[in-house]
Design a protein around this motif. Structure first.
Motif, PDB file in Angstrom:
ATOM      1  N   MET A   1       0.849  -1.166   0.000  1.00  0.00           N
ATOM      2  CA  MET A   1       0.000   0.000   0.000  1.00  0.00           C
ATOM      3  C   MET A   1       0.899   1.235   0.000  1.00  0.00           C
ATOM      4  O   MET A   1       1.847   1.319   0.765  1.00  0.00           O
ATOM      5  CB  MET A   1      -0.902  -0.036   1.241  1.00  0.00           C
ATOM      6  N   SER A   2       0.570   2.183  -0.865  1.00  0.00           N
ATOM      7  CA  SER A   2       1.391   3.391  -0.986  1.00  0.00           C
ATOM      8  C   SER A   2       1.093   4.372   0.151  1.00  0.00           C
ATOM      9  O   SER A   2       0.031   4.299   0.786  1.00  0.00           O
ATOM     10  CB  SER A   2       1.115   4.071  -2.329  1.00  0.00           C
ATOM     11  N   SER A   7      -2.797   7.418   3.501  1.00  0.00           N
ATOM     12  CA  SER A   7      -3.368   8.700   3.888  1.00  0.00           C
ATOM     13  C   SER A   7      -4.893   8.697   3.756  1.00  0.00           C
ATOM     14  O   SER A   7      -5.608   9.162   4.647  1.00  0.00           O
ATOM     15  CB  SER A   7      -2.762   9.807   3.020  1.00  0.00           C
ATOM     16  N   VAL A   8      -5.397   8.159   2.658  1.00  0.00           N
ATOM     17  CA  VAL A   8      -6.850   8.073   2.448  1.00  0.00           C
ATOM     18  C   VAL A   8      -7.467   7.178   3.516  1.00  0.00           C
ATOM     19  O   VAL A   8      -8.479   7.532   4.136  1.00  0.00           O
ATOM     20  CB  VAL A   8      -7.180   7.549   1.032  1.00  0.00           C
ATOM     21  N   TYR A  12     -10.338   8.096   6.727  1.00  0.00           N
ATOM     22  CA  TYR A  12     -11.618   7.451   7.053  1.00  0.00           C
ATOM     23  C   TYR A  12     -11.599   6.806   8.436  1.00  0.00           C
ATOM     24  O   TYR A  12     -12.623   6.712   9.086  1.00  0.00           O
ATOM     25  CB  TYR A  12     -12.004   6.439   5.969  1.00  0.00           C
ATOM     26  N   HIS A  13     -10.443   6.378   8.869  1.00  0.00           N
ATOM     27  CA  HIS A  13     -10.324   5.797  10.209  1.00  0.00           C
ATOM     28  C   HIS A  13     -10.463   6.867  11.295  1.00  0.00           C
ATOM     29  O   HIS A  13     -11.073   6.629  12.331  1.00  0.00           O
ATOM     30  CB  HIS A  13      -8.974   5.089  10.354  1.00  0.00           C
ATOM     31  N   ALA A  14      -9.919   8.051  11.047  1.00  0.00           N
ATOM     32  CA  ALA A  14      -9.780   9.052  12.099  1.00  0.00           C
ATOM     33  C   ALA A  14     -10.900  10.086  12.168  1.00  0.00           C
ATOM     34  O   ALA A  14     -11.097  10.680  13.214  1.00  0.00           O
ATOM     35  CB  ALA A  14      -8.444   9.779  11.924  1.00  0.00           C
TER      36      ALA A  14
END
Length: 80
Positions: A1-2, A7-8, A12-14
């Motif tokens: 995973m880059s 970052s994306v 969504y997690h935060a």
């Protein structure tokens, strides 16, 4: 995973709300989100008027794994 994909995912997690493309191209972000939907890291939100996607339990587990990766350490050696 880059790093850009991470970052994306971290967005969504935060925090609630959809990802703002910022410096990334919209087509790249759309592609990342489609991949995350297919892999189960994101799900479509029940009320798309507030946001379109939401992090899943799989996202939580993946982010916890990322947080547990130890930082690199420097090893000093005598050159031969």
């Amino acid at each position: 995973m880059s790093p850009a994909q991470i970052s994306v995912l971290l967005h969504y997690h935060a925090r609630p709300g959809d990802f703002n493309n910022g410096e990334m191209s919209p087509s790249f972000v759309d592609s990342v989100i489609r991949d995350f939907l297919r892999s189960g890291l994101l799900a479509e939100y029940k009320d798309p008027s507030s946001q379109r996607y939401i992090a899943t339990e799989a996202t939580k587990v993946y982010v916890e794994a990322l947080c547990n990766v130890p930082l690199p350490v420097q090893k000093w050696v005598i050159p031969s």
